[in-house]
Scaffold this motif. Structure first.
Motif, PDB file in Angstrom:
ATOM      1  N   HIS A 272      50.672  51.153  27.258  1.00 18.53           N
ATOM      2  CA  HIS A 272      51.180  52.719  27.522  1.00 18.53           C
ATOM      3  C   HIS A 272      52.802  52.592  27.800  1.00 18.53           C
ATOM      4  CE1 HIS A 272      52.022  56.497  29.303  1.00 18.53           C
ATOM      5  NE2 HIS A 272      52.429  55.835  30.341  1.00 18.53           N
ATOM      6  N   ILE A 273      53.580  53.331  27.096  1.00 21.43           N
ATOM      7  CA  ILE A 273      54.984  53.426  27.336  1.00 21.43           C
ATOM      8  C   ILE A 273      55.384  54.630  27.959  1.00 21.43           C
ATOM      9  CG2 ILE A 273      57.126  53.615  25.866  1.00 21.43           C
ATOM     10  CD1 ILE A 273      55.596  52.076  23.569  1.00 21.43           C
ATOM     11  N   ASP A 274      56.131  54.217  29.294  1.00 25.73           N
ATOM     12  CA  ASP A 274      56.711  55.377  30.011  1.00 25.73           C
ATOM     13  C   ASP A 274      57.933  55.591  29.445  1.00 25.73           C
ATOM     14  OD1 ASP A 274      58.265  56.743  31.718  1.00 25.73           O
ATOM     15  OD2 ASP A 274      58.531  55.120  33.263  1.00 25.73           O
ATOM     16  N   GLY A 275      58.129  56.605  28.696  1.00 22.81           N
ATOM     17  CA  GLY A 275      59.275  57.222  27.955  1.00 22.81           C
ATOM     18  C   GLY A 275      59.950  58.240  28.446  1.00 22.81           C
ATOM     19  N   ALA A 276      59.695  58.482  29.680  1.00 19.26           N
ATOM     20  CA  ALA A 276      60.183  59.816  30.513  1.00 19.26           C
ATOM     21  C   ALA A 276      61.281  60.367  29.878  1.00 19.26           C
ATOM     22  CB  ALA A 276      60.406  59.473  31.949  1.00 19.26           C
ATOM     23  N   PHE A 277      62.530  59.533  29.633  1.00 23.93           N
ATOM     24  CA  PHE A 277      63.653  60.180  29.328  1.00 23.93           C
ATOM     25  C   PHE A 277      63.920  59.371  27.697  1.00 23.93           C
ATOM     26  CE2 PHE A 277      65.253  56.847  31.926  1.00 23.93           C
ATOM     27  CZ  PHE A 277      66.370  56.445  31.331  1.00 23.93           C
ATOM     28  N   GLY A 278      63.655  58.081  27.790  1.00 24.94           N
ATOM     29  CA  GLY A 278      64.257  57.245  26.463  1.00 24.94           C
ATOM     30  C   GLY A 278      63.494  57.531  25.372  1.00 24.94           C
ATOM     31  N   LEU A 279      62.101  57.871  25.422  1.00 22.13           N
ATOM     32  CA  LEU A 279      61.455  58.085  23.948  1.00 22.13           C
ATOM     33  C   LEU A 279      62.040  58.923  23.121  1.00 22.13           C
ATOM     34  CD1 LEU A 279      58.881  56.430  23.101  1.00 22.13           C
ATOM     35  CD2 LEU A 279      57.570  58.827  23.638  1.00 22.13           C
ATOM     36  N   TRP A 280      62.929  59.867  23.628  1.00 23.20           N
ATOM     37  CA  TRP A 280      63.654  60.927  22.776  1.00 23.20           C
ATOM     38  C   TRP A 280      64.800  60.291  22.053  1.00 23.20           C
ATOM     39  CZ3 TRP A 280      61.391  65.317  22.268  1.00 23.20           C
ATOM     40  CH2 TRP A 280      60.835  65.745  23.324  1.00 23.20           C
ATOM     41  N   ALA A 281      65.053  58.971  22.305  1.00 20.66           N
ATOM     42  CA  ALA A 281      66.027  58.214  21.415  1.00 20.66           C
ATOM     43  C   ALA A 281      65.454  58.057  19.745  1.00 20.66           C
ATOM     44  CB  ALA A 281      66.248  56.800  21.996  1.00 20.66           C
ATOM     45  N   ARG A 282      63.946  58.272  19.960  1.00 13.61           N
ATOM     46  CA  ARG A 282      63.461  58.192  18.585  1.00 13.61           C
ATOM     47  C   ARG A 282      63.787  59.351  17.860  1.00 13.61           C
ATOM     48  NH1 ARG A 282      59.213  54.354  17.696  1.00 13.61           N
ATOM     49  NH2 ARG A 282      57.931  55.517  16.485  1.00 13.61           N
ATOM     50  N   ALA A 283      64.129  60.421  18.307  1.00 13.27           N
ATOM     51  CA  ALA A 283      64.716  61.683  17.412  1.00 13.27           C
ATOM     52  C   ALA A 283      66.108  61.478  16.894  1.00 13.27           C
ATOM     53  CB  ALA A 283      64.540  62.850  18.581  1.00 13.27           C
ATOM     54  N   SER A 284      66.749  60.447  17.374  1.00 16.48           N
ATOM     55  CA  SER A 284      68.066  60.337  16.580  1.00 16.48           C
ATOM     56  C   SER A 284      68.290  59.018  15.674  1.00 16.48           C
ATOM     57  CB  SER A 284      69.057  60.307  17.749  1.00 16.48           C
ATOM     58  OG  SER A 284      70.244  59.724  17.392  1.00 16.48           O
ATOM     59  N   SER A 285      68.735  59.262  14.637  1.00 15.88           N
ATOM     60  CA  SER A 285      68.726  58.051  13.380  1.00 15.88           C
ATOM     61  C   SER A 285      69.916  57.029  14.136  1.00 15.88           C
ATOM     62  CB  SER A 285      69.214  58.383  12.118  1.00 15.88           C
ATOM     63  OG  SER A 285      70.385  59.212  12.248  1.00 15.88           O
ATOM     64  N   ASN A 286      70.551  57.559  14.990  1.00 16.89           N
ATOM     65  CA  ASN A 286      71.693  56.524  15.618  1.00 16.89           C
ATOM     66  C   ASN A 286      71.009  55.668  16.968  1.00 16.89           C
ATOM     67  OD1 ASN A 286      73.547  57.595  14.009  1.00 16.89           O
ATOM     68  ND2 ASN A 286      74.553  58.711  15.545  1.00 16.89           N
ATOM     69  N   TYR A 287      69.849  56.273  17.411  1.00 12.88           N
ATOM     70  CA  TYR A 287      69.157  55.537  18.604  1.00 12.88           C
ATOM     71  C   TYR A 287      67.793  55.084  18.208  1.00 12.88           C
ATOM     72  CZ  TYR A 287      73.580  56.617  20.627  1.00 12.88           C
ATOM     73  OH  TYR A 287      74.682  56.910  21.284  1.00 12.88           O
ATOM     74  N   SER A 288      67.470  55.385  17.373  1.00 11.11           N
ATOM     75  CA  SER A 288      65.717  55.275  17.180  1.00 11.11           C
ATOM     76  C   SER A 288      65.517  53.788  17.110  1.00 11.11           C
ATOM     77  CB  SER A 288      65.116  55.752  15.994  1.00 11.11           C
ATOM     78  OG  SER A 288      65.804  55.276  14.872  1.00 11.11           O
ATOM     79  N   HIS A 289      66.280  52.874  16.860  1.00 10.44           N
ATOM     80  CA  HIS A 289      66.290  51.597  16.655  1.00 10.44           C
ATOM     81  C   HIS A 289      65.711  50.895  17.861  1.00 10.44           C
ATOM     82  CE1 HIS A 289      70.459  51.539  17.569  1.00 10.44           C
ATOM     83  NE2 HIS A 289      70.179  50.389  18.108  1.00 10.44           N
ATOM     84  N   LEU A 290      66.334  51.434  18.872  1.00 13.98           N
ATOM     85  CA  LEU A 290      66.019  50.902  20.574  1.00 13.98           C
ATOM     86  C   LEU A 290      64.693  51.060  20.861  1.00 13.98           C
ATOM     87  CD1 LEU A 290      69.267  52.703  22.411  1.00 13.98           C
ATOM     88  CD2 LEU A 290      68.982  50.292  21.459  1.00 13.98           C
ATOM     89  N   ALA A 291      63.898  51.989  20.227  1.00 17.03           N
ATOM     90  CA  ALA A 291      62.707  52.188  20.437  1.00 17.03           C
ATOM     91  C   ALA A 291      61.794  52.066  19.510  1.00 17.03           C
ATOM     92  CB  ALA A 291      62.532  53.617  20.820  1.00 17.03           C
ATOM     93  N   GLN A 292      62.199  50.935  18.537  1.00 19.05           N
ATOM     94  CA  GLN A 292      61.362  50.527  17.563  1.00 19.05           C
ATOM     95  C   GLN A 292      60.193  49.887  17.776  1.00 19.05           C
ATOM     96  OE1 GLN A 292      63.748  47.937  14.967  1.00 19.05           O
ATOM     97  NE2 GLN A 292      62.440  48.083  13.192  1.00 19.05           N
ATOM     98  N   GLY A 293      58.976  50.044  17.231  1.00 19.29           N
ATOM     99  CA  GLY A 293      57.654  49.441  17.573  1.00 19.29           C
ATOM    100  C   GLY A 293      56.926  50.259  18.518  1.00 19.29           C
TER     101      GLY A 293
END
Ligand SMILES: *Cc1c(COP(=O)(O)O)cnc(C)c1O
Length: 476
Positions: A272-293
């Motif tokens: 389970h991934i707690d993505g309370a705020f950080g999962l939104w990084a996947r919506a930006s091509s500049n930050y999605s690499h952080l949440a890869q996988g």
């Protein structure tokens, strides 16, 4: 013979405030108060004044015996309530990751309040169910998560994680031949939980709600960035729930999803991934690499009311195993004829609830993909500006600023405490304390879409000035 129907001696004349004119007068009063609140937000202290807090005492009267004039009710709420709010919806509150509210979501929320829909079932609110269905598909697409996943609309990430963990528990037990719905936890095989020692405290609370005690938790140490150290991950098995996080509450760091999910898949564990705020990084091509996988996990929770800037009380959890979700929440499925329509209550712990999908839909329709990415990128850029200028202004930046979070402090705890209380009392901005790697520190979370460069500059000036004063006091 039946007794005669008893006559009411004093039949009520009519419901209170029933005419359209009365409703309009009330709603107009609320609208005027709300607009005044929003218009003056920028010029008031971010934290409420001492006087405003004292005035809250006027609410503490005995329960009234008789009705109160409805305009007086709204007037009192505005007079006493509005000044005693924390200005989280403005641009200079950075104390927790709470986000503001996009104007279109506030407006949608007003309209939805007028609808007063019960979003529990399709029959009670077709529009609520359909909008949730649309938003579910949009979210899975935007966050690039498995499209077969089900999406449940809940109050916040805490309840999202609770829902996901209840599902994980039932499913892992079912795979070893145990029916949790029938037998309950008594006599169930033991489940293990593996999570980072910096996991958000709400996740540990939710474990208790699903009947898994803290003694079953194996905490994995973190590295200097606050990221779970995969080298120290214990052996996983088919009775293990792994809880990872997208966005460490202090540093913003992401756990190493790809490696952990691969190990979990081989072992038959649930992630389970707690993505309370950080999962939104996947919506930006500049930050999605952080949440890869992250797409390899089994379930995810993410808040609408934080970084997406919806009004409070809005989040979703997502799970790629629809039958497992049904085993927890769709308790009626065994005897009700299923329809092809979405039945919101079969996906979450609640039956009656408000139509949370309305605000989600309004935000995503208004923003589009580029608008969501813009919120992420703008707030992260603000965080970098804070880090750069606070360092230049004499503060030590303690985390690697990868996202919207900045952890910082002065050389001593006494000086940091002194600076923080000056910042909070000053009213220009508001932030809170944290403990980072054993050290007392301050934390900035930039998550309101309303924050401008001007807000950031005003806040930096206030924080730097407080730091200088505090250091002069600490080392005269
Ligand atoms: C806020 C937060 C939570 C809890 O979410 P709520 O919406 O407040 O229930 C969990 N994890 C993280 C990382 C958070 O930031």
């Amino acid at each position: 013979m039946l007794p005669p129907i008893q006559q009411l001696t004093n039949p009520p004349e009519r419901p209170l405030d029933a005419s359209f004119g009365e409703k309009r007068e009330l709603l107009d009063a609320a609208r005027r108060a709300a607009l005044r609140y929003i218009e003056t937000l920028d010029s008031r202290s971010v934290a409420p004044s001492v006087d405003a807090l004292d005035a809250l005492g006027s609410f503490h009267v005995p329960m009234p015996e008789e009705p109160t004039d409805p305009l007086a009710v709204i007037e009192m709420l505005d007079r006493l309530g509005s000044p005693a709010t924390m200005a989280t919806t403005g641009g200079r509150f950075y104390g927790f990751v709470v986000g503001g509210a996009l104007p279109v979501t506030t407006a949608a929320s007003w309209l939805a309040a007028a609808w007063d829909q019960n979003a529990g079932t399709y029959a009670l609110s077709p529009v609520a169910a359909e909008l949730e269905e649309v938003v579910s598909n949009w979210l899975l697409d935007l966050l690039d998560l498995p499209r077969e996943s089900v999406v449940g609309f809940v109050t916040g990430s805490t309840m999202g994680t609770f829902s996901a963990l209840a599902t994980a528990r039932n499913e892992l037990l079912r795979r070893s031949g145990y029916d949790m719905t029938r037998s309950g936890l008594a006599g169930a095989p033991r489940l293990r939980v593996v999570t980072s020692e910096e996991c958000h405290p709400t996740n540990l609370a939710t474990l208790g709600y699903v009947g898994i005690g803290l003694d079953q938790v194996e905490f994995v140490p973190t590295d200097q960035h606050g990221q779970l150290d995969v080298k120290q991950l214990p052996r996983l098995d088919q009775h293990t729930i792994v809880m990872l996080q997208a966005g460490n509450i202090n540093s913003g760091a992401f756990d190493p999803f790809s490696e952990v999910c691969q190990r979990a898949q081989q072992a038959g564990a649930w992630v389970h991934i707690d993505g309370a705020f950080g999962l939104w990084a996947r919506a930006s091509s500049n930050y999605s690499h952080l949440a890869q996988g992250a797409e390899m996990a089994d379930s995810w929770s993410v808040d609408g009311h934080k970084w997406l800037n919806l009004p409070q009380d809005s989040a979703v959890y997502m799970c790629r195993h629809p039958e497992a979700v049904a085993s927890v929440f769709d308790v009626t499925a065994t005897y009700l004829v299923r329809s092809s329509q979405r039945q919101p209550n079969t996906l979450t712990p609640e039956l009656s609830r408000r139509a949370r999908g309305v605000e989600f839909w309004a935000a995503l329709a208004r923003l589009g993909r580029s608008g969501v990415a813009d919120i992420i990128e703008r707030t992260c850029a603000h965080a970098r500006q804070f880090a750069k200028e606070l360092r230049a202004g004499g503060y030590e930046i303690l985390n690697e600023v990868v996202l919207n979070q900045v952890v910082f402090g002065l050389p001593t705890e006494a000086a940091t405490r002194e600076a923080l209380s000056r910042i909070q009392e000053g009213g220009v901005t508001w932030l809170g304390p944290t403990t980072w790697k054993g050290r007392y520190a301050m934390r900035i979370s930039v998550s309101s879409a309303a924050t401008t460069v001007d807000d950031v500059e005003q806040s930096i000036a206030a924080i730097v000035a407080a730091g200088h004063r505090a250091q002069r006091i600490a080392s005269p």
